[in-house]
Scaffold this active site. Structure first.
Site, PDB file in Angstrom:
ATOM      1  N   THR A 225       3.057  -0.018  10.487  1.00 24.53           N
ATOM      2  CA  THR A 225       2.285   0.720  11.494  1.00 24.53           C
ATOM      3  C   THR A 225       0.893   0.944  10.910  1.00 24.53           C
ATOM      4  O   THR A 225       0.742   1.664   9.915  1.00 24.53           O
ATOM      5  CB  THR A 225       2.944   2.072  11.808  1.00 24.53           C
TER       6      THR A 225
ATOM      7  N   LYS B 127       2.648   1.380  19.719  1.00 26.43           N
ATOM      8  CA  LYS B 127       3.299   2.212  18.690  1.00 26.43           C
ATOM      9  C   LYS B 127       2.652   3.604  18.639  1.00 26.43           C
ATOM     10  O   LYS B 127       3.317   4.617  18.403  1.00 26.43           O
ATOM     11  CB  LYS B 127       3.203   1.509  17.335  1.00 26.43           C
TER      12      LYS B 127
ATOM     13  N   LYS C  12      -0.030   9.501   8.453  1.00 24.43           N
ATOM     14  CA  LYS C  12      -0.852   8.291   8.621  1.00 24.43           C
ATOM     15  C   LYS C  12      -0.893   7.900  10.103  1.00 24.43           C
ATOM     16  O   LYS C  12      -1.968   7.657  10.662  1.00 24.43           O
ATOM     17  CB  LYS C  12      -0.238   7.154   7.797  1.00 24.43           C
TER      18      LYS C  12
END
Ligand SMILES: NC(=O)c1ccc[n+]([C@@H]2O[C@H](COP(=O)([O-])OP(=O)(O)OC[C@H]3O[C@@H](n4cnc5c(N)ncnc54)[C@H](OP(=O)(O)O)[C@@H]3O)[C@@H](O)[C@H]2O)c1
Length: 292
Positions: free
Chosen positions: A96, A171, A239
């Site tokens: 990701t 995502k 993150k």
């Protein structure tokens, strides 16, 4: 068909394992070599001590590493895929990262006739182990068609979202939806614990009702046991939420719940809990209450 897999972490290790179980010829690389040696022994396949050796003959190269910098290191670094993959190879990245990072790498790869696919996943470590991940792909259509049968080794739902970068944008939607949901789940359990009812019974009944979610079904038993040393790390969620908030800011959007939960995860990091599973939001609530 020769495959290479870079990054044997919580996710990559079982994903590469599914490729091996499907009968593909897989060579793995992991920065910490002993994990690659263990994987190779477990699955009866090859490992390489360098990315160059892992990828130079590969038709499809998979990766599942950490953040933008990690992906840049394994792709664009002097030892990276860009310099060692053969012309016509396809790289499928399951990390990701930001959409910008994926697009930048895809452009540089195109100059060397290497195709790049951003293919982040959802379903957690359990989904990777069971081979039941949701995979959201950004790619040219003919490249997506070429990789889809291979992705079925560990993907339950595999969707072509559009051009490179669109997998990562999808995502981000996933992570925005999950952040608030996890805080809600933590608050629900915390409330139940203080209310004096049987929390196991409460969760078992409501997880069959309208409040149910993947997080509730898969995480309430471990949350009730105070088990957090597994799964999807707080550091990774921080993150991801930073990526979501930066992308939202680019579009002039505010995401108040995402922002707030990101702050809660920051607190967990500051207490040294960055490697705990994201369901540790409950631990944060319990620690606040015991400090009061
Ligand atoms: N865990 C989940 O539930 C989950 C779910 C969906 C998506 N993801 C995403 O999938 C990715 C991997 O997650 P994970 O949980 O598998 O992480 P992890 O267990 O921490 O594993 C990370 C892997 O990447 C390698 N790596 C990291 N930085 C590197 C670098 N600079 N150069 C070379 N190798 C590097 C690590 O090598 P070493 O072994 O040498 O450290 C390790 O193999 C992340 O982007 C995460 O956000 C995770």
């Amino acid at each position: 068909m020769k495959l290479a897999f870079i990054g044997l972490g919580n996710m990559g290790y079982p994903m590469a394992g599914h490729l091996a179980h499907q009968g593909y010829d897989v060579t793995v690389f992991n920065r910490t070599t002993h994990k690659a040696i263990k994987w190779a022994a477990e699955y009866g396949q090859g490992y390489a001590a360098t990315i160059q050796r892992a990828v130079h003959k590969a038709d499809i190269i998979f990766s599942c590493v950490g953040n933008d910098d990690d992906l840049r290191a394994v792709t664009l670094g002097t030892e990276g895929v860009l310099h060692h993959a053969k012309s016509g190879a396809i790289m499928v990245d399951h990390s990701t990262v930001s959409a910008e990072c994926s697009k930048q790498i895809a452009q540089l790869f195109a100059q060397k006739h290497i195709h790049f696919v951003d293919a982040p996943v959802s379903g957690g470590q359990l989904g990777a182990q069971k081979g039941q991940l949701s995979i959201m792909c950004g790619a040219e259509t003919h490249i997506f068609n070429a990789i889809e049968p291979v992705l079925k080794s560990y993907g339950k739902t595999i969707v072509h979202m559009g051009e490179v970068g669109s997998g990562q944008l999808t995502k981000m939607v996933n992570q925005i939806c999950v952040a608030g949901l996890l805080q809600g789940l933590a608050e629900g359990i915390y409330f139940a614990q203080q209310a004096g009812i049987d929390v196991h019974k409460a969760m078992s009944v409501i997880s069959q009702g309208a409040a149910s979610s993947w997080q509730m079904v898969n995480r309430y038993p471990t949350m009730l046991n105070g088990e957090y040393h597994f799964g999807f790390a707080v550091d990774w969620m921080r993150k991801d939420l930073d990526i979501c908030l930066a992308e939202a800011a680019k579009n002039g959007l505010k995401l108040p719940v995402t922002q707030t939960v990101n702050g809660f995860y920051q607190e967990l990091q500051q207490l040294g809990n960055g490697r705990l599973d994201t369901s540790s939001l409950l631990l944060r609530l319990q620690q606040i209450s015991s400090a009061d």
